[in-house]
Design a protein around this motif. Structure first.
Motif, PDB file in Angstrom:
ATOM      1  N   GLY A 283       5.570   2.897   1.672  1.00 18.70           N
ATOM      2  CA  GLY A 283       4.851   2.195   2.736  1.00 18.70           C
ATOM      3  C   GLY A 283       5.158   2.799   4.086  1.00 18.70           C
ATOM      4  O   GLY A 283       4.258   3.109   4.863  1.00 18.70           O
ATOM      5  N   ASN A 284       6.425   3.016   4.342  1.00 15.23           N
ATOM      6  CA  ASN A 284       6.819   3.579   5.629  1.00 15.23           C
ATOM      7  C   ASN A 284       6.252   4.978   5.825  1.00 15.23           C
ATOM      8  O   ASN A 284       5.742   5.306   6.880  1.00 15.23           O
TER       9      ASN A 284
ATOM     10  N   GLY B 188      -0.492   7.976   8.568  1.00 11.91           N
ATOM     11  CA  GLY B 188      -1.876   7.569   8.775  1.00 11.91           C
ATOM     12  C   GLY B 188      -2.772   7.725   7.568  1.00 11.91           C
ATOM     13  O   GLY B 188      -3.961   7.947   7.683  1.00 11.91           O
ATOM     14  N   ILE B 189      -2.191   7.613   6.372  1.00 11.13           N
ATOM     15  CA  ILE B 189      -2.991   7.741   5.155  1.00 11.13           C
ATOM     16  C   ILE B 189      -3.398   6.347   4.690  1.00 11.13           C
ATOM     17  O   ILE B 189      -2.586   5.431   4.691  1.00 11.13           O
ATOM     18  N   ASP B 190      -4.643   6.232   4.300  1.00  8.24           N
ATOM     19  CA  ASP B 190      -5.122   4.967   3.767  1.00  8.24           C
ATOM     20  C   ASP B 190      -4.677   4.878   2.313  1.00  8.24           C
ATOM     21  O   ASP B 190      -4.958   5.767   1.523  1.00  8.24           O
ATOM     22  N   PHE B 191      -3.969   3.834   1.973  1.00  8.57           N
ATOM     23  CA  PHE B 191      -3.391   3.808   0.624  1.00  8.57           C
ATOM     24  C   PHE B 191      -3.352   2.406   0.032  1.00  8.57           C
ATOM     25  O   PHE B 191      -3.484   1.413   0.741  1.00  8.57           O
TER      26      PHE B 191
ATOM     27  N   TYR C 106      -7.731  -0.661 -11.296  1.00 16.08           N
ATOM     28  CA  TYR C 106      -7.603  -1.366 -10.028  1.00 16.08           C
ATOM     29  C   TYR C 106      -7.636  -0.426  -8.830  1.00 16.08           C
ATOM     30  O   TYR C 106      -7.610  -0.875  -7.696  1.00 16.08           O
ATOM     31  N   ALA C 107      -7.655   0.874  -9.088  1.00 17.82           N
ATOM     32  CA  ALA C 107      -7.622   1.833  -7.989  1.00 17.82           C
ATOM     33  C   ALA C 107      -8.998   1.924  -7.344  1.00 17.82           C
ATOM     34  O   ALA C 107     -10.005   2.055  -8.023  1.00 17.82           O
ATOM     35  N   THR C 108      -9.031   1.851  -6.021  1.00 13.67           N
ATOM     36  CA  THR C 108     -10.315   1.890  -5.325  1.00 13.67           C
ATOM     37  C   THR C 108     -10.547   3.216  -4.610  1.00 13.67           C
ATOM     38  O   THR C 108     -11.650   3.476  -4.150  1.00 13.67           O
ATOM     39  N   GLY C 109      -9.485   4.042  -4.485  1.00 15.57           N
ATOM     40  CA  GLY C 109      -9.601   5.281  -3.709  1.00 15.57           C
ATOM     41  C   GLY C 109     -10.245   6.414  -4.490  1.00 15.57           C
ATOM     42  O   GLY C 109     -10.599   6.274  -5.658  1.00 15.57           O
TER      43      GLY C 109
ATOM     44  N   HIS D 224      10.376  11.286  -5.227  1.00 13.04           N
ATOM     45  CA  HIS D 224      10.488  10.845  -3.831  1.00 13.04           C
ATOM     46  C   HIS D 224       9.106  10.823  -3.172  1.00 13.04           C
ATOM     47  O   HIS D 224       8.379  11.817  -3.226  1.00 13.04           O
ATOM     48  N   PRO D 225       8.775   9.694  -2.539  1.00 12.61           N
ATOM     49  CA  PRO D 225       7.450   9.594  -1.900  1.00 12.61           C
ATOM     50  C   PRO D 225       7.238  10.571  -0.749  1.00 12.61           C
ATOM     51  O   PRO D 225       6.093  10.780  -0.330  1.00 12.61           O
ATOM     52  N   LYS D 226       8.313  11.193  -0.275  1.00 12.07           N
ATOM     53  CA  LYS D 226       8.137  12.144   0.832  1.00 12.07           C
ATOM     54  C   LYS D 226       7.251  13.333   0.446  1.00 12.07           C
ATOM     55  O   LYS D 226       6.723  14.028   1.308  1.00 12.07           O
ATOM     56  N   PHE D 227       7.096  13.552  -0.879  1.00  9.92           N
ATOM     57  CA  PHE D 227       6.273  14.679  -1.317  1.00  9.92           C
ATOM     58  C   PHE D 227       4.777  14.366  -1.280  1.00  9.92           C
ATOM     59  O   PHE D 227       3.959  15.275  -1.356  1.00  9.92           O
ATOM     60  N   ILE D 228       4.434  13.090  -1.177  1.00 11.29           N
ATOM     61  CA  ILE D 228       3.020  12.723  -1.259  1.00 11.29           C
ATOM     62  C   ILE D 228       2.176  13.382  -0.163  1.00 11.29           C
ATOM     63  O   ILE D 228       1.113  13.923  -0.460  1.00 11.29           O
ATOM     64  N   PRO D 229       2.653  13.391   1.100  1.00 12.19           N
ATOM     65  CA  PRO D 229       1.868  14.098   2.112  1.00 12.19           C
ATOM     66  C   PRO D 229       1.661  15.573   1.772  1.00 12.19           C
ATOM     67  O   PRO D 229       0.602  16.145   2.072  1.00 12.19           O
ATOM     68  N   GLU D 230       2.649  16.183   1.109  1.00  9.89           N
ATOM     69  CA  GLU D 230       2.489  17.592   0.707  1.00  9.89           C
ATOM     70  C   GLU D 230       1.433  17.742  -0.383  1.00  9.89           C
ATOM     71  O   GLU D 230       0.681  18.715  -0.406  1.00  9.89           O
ATOM     72  N   PHE D 231       1.410  16.762  -1.298  1.00  7.19           N
ATOM     73  CA  PHE D 231       0.366  16.756  -2.331  1.00  7.19           C
ATOM     74  C   PHE D 231      -1.007  16.708  -1.660  1.00  7.19           C
ATOM     75  O   PHE D 231      -1.920  17.448  -2.020  1.00  7.19           O
ATOM     76  N   ILE D 232      -1.124  15.827  -0.668  1.00  8.52           N
ATOM     77  CA  ILE D 232      -2.417  15.635  -0.007  1.00  8.52           C
ATOM     78  C   ILE D 232      -2.804  16.892   0.762  1.00  8.52           C
ATOM     79  O   ILE D 232      -3.954  17.336   0.713  1.00  8.52           O
TER      80      ILE D 232
END
Lengths: 74, 227
Positions: free
Chosen positions: B15-16, B22-25, B75-78, B91-99
């Motif tokens: 979440g943080n 600024g990602i819609d999630f 249930y995923a809408t994205g 670790h969620p810190k990698f998610i921006p790198e995935f994007i």
């Protein structure tokens, strides 16, 4: 084509080329020194591939990152 | 997200991270009745972030990974879905790198890899690493899949791609992840890679016994003969 079929094709191709040269009738045989190198070639290739595999896996094993910081961070 | 074992605060940190980037999630938490309080933690998060951001979708008992994906996907809408373990192995810190990676090449799948760049593992002994490397090498030689990490589960999928793959893939366990990439290649989808660290939380229990290895080999050979 499945990966299995690809492998079989490749092996059949190489195998038949080797067999044609190695098992040729006496008149059509390649010169003796060449023939001597040719006969054990499949074994050499197998050994070379085995060495390559061991070396690759060994090298990658040795250089496998240990993420100490990542564990600490979490 | 699946929660194989323990609760932590991944969603919290997720979440943080997401807020600051600024990602819609939305976060979908699938919990198969783990006895360790995952649900309580998730319910608290639901209260903090709201039930439009945190979707807790538990199931009564352990029903397997594949069905968990299908269950969560409903249930995923994205447009894109990131799948990760919710026990802090990933670790969620990698998610921006995935994007970032996805945008860079407009990839259908971005796969986290432990075998490249700064990627790696934590909590594995030499034997575990050897098996992992050996299995990976064998897979690369036999399948030439065009991706370095086939058994990891930390990945980003385009939603319709994931849906299509779920229809095709039938394997279980490690082989399931492998089949996803192999089938994706077969169907002409593109795969990008991002180095990740994998912090193993459940090592030492039943994770890599002889049975696992045998079923891995069976699955590998099945893919070898059929794809």
């Amino acid at each position: 084509m499945t990966k299995l079929a690809q492998w079989l094709c490749g092996l059949a191709l190489l195998g038949s080329a080797w067999a044609a040269l190695a098992l040729a009738p006496p008149g059509l045989q390649p010169p003796a020194p060449l023939r001597q190198a040719l006969l054990p070639l499949p074994v050499y290739l197998l050994v070379a591939f085995g060495c390559y595999s061991l070396a690759t896996v060994g090298y990658r094993l040795a250089t496998f990152n240990d993420c100490e910081e990542a564990a600490a961070e979490l | 997200m699946g929660t194989p074992t323990r609760p932590g605060h991944p969603a919290c940190s997720l979440g943080n991270h997401s807020r600051s980037s600024g990602i819609d999630f939305e976060i979908i938490i699938i919990d198969d009745g783990s006895p360790d309080g995952t649900q309580e933690v998730a319910q608290q998060l639901e209260k903090i972030y709201g039930s439009d951001k945190i979707l807790l979708r538990p199931r009564a008992k352990k029903l397997g990974l594949g069905t968990a994906y299908i269950h969560g996907m409903k249930y995923a809408t994205g447009d894109f879905i990131v799948i990760m373990d919710a026990d802090l192995s990933h670790h969620p810190k990698f998610i921006p790198e995935f994007i970032r990676k996805q945008k860079e090449g407009n990839f259908d799948i971005v796969s986290g890899t432990r075998y490249k760049g700064n990627g790696g593992v934590y909590g594995w002994d030499l034997k575990r690493k050897l098996i992992s490397r050996g299995a990976n090498f064998l897979t690369q030689v036999l399948l030439r899949p065009g991706a370095s990490d086939l058994t990891g589960s930390f990945r980003l999928y385009r939603k319709e791609v994931l849906q299509k793959l779920m229809e095709k893939c039938v394997s279980k366990g490690y082989v399931f992840q492998m089949e996803m990439i192999v089938r994706a290649r077969q169907l002409g989808f593109t795969v990008g890679e991002v180095p990740i660290s994998f912090v193993d939380r459940v090592y030492g229990e039943s994770k890599l016994g002889g049975n696992e290895i045998v079923s891995f080999l069976k699955g590998l050979l099945t893919l070898f003969a059929t794809t």
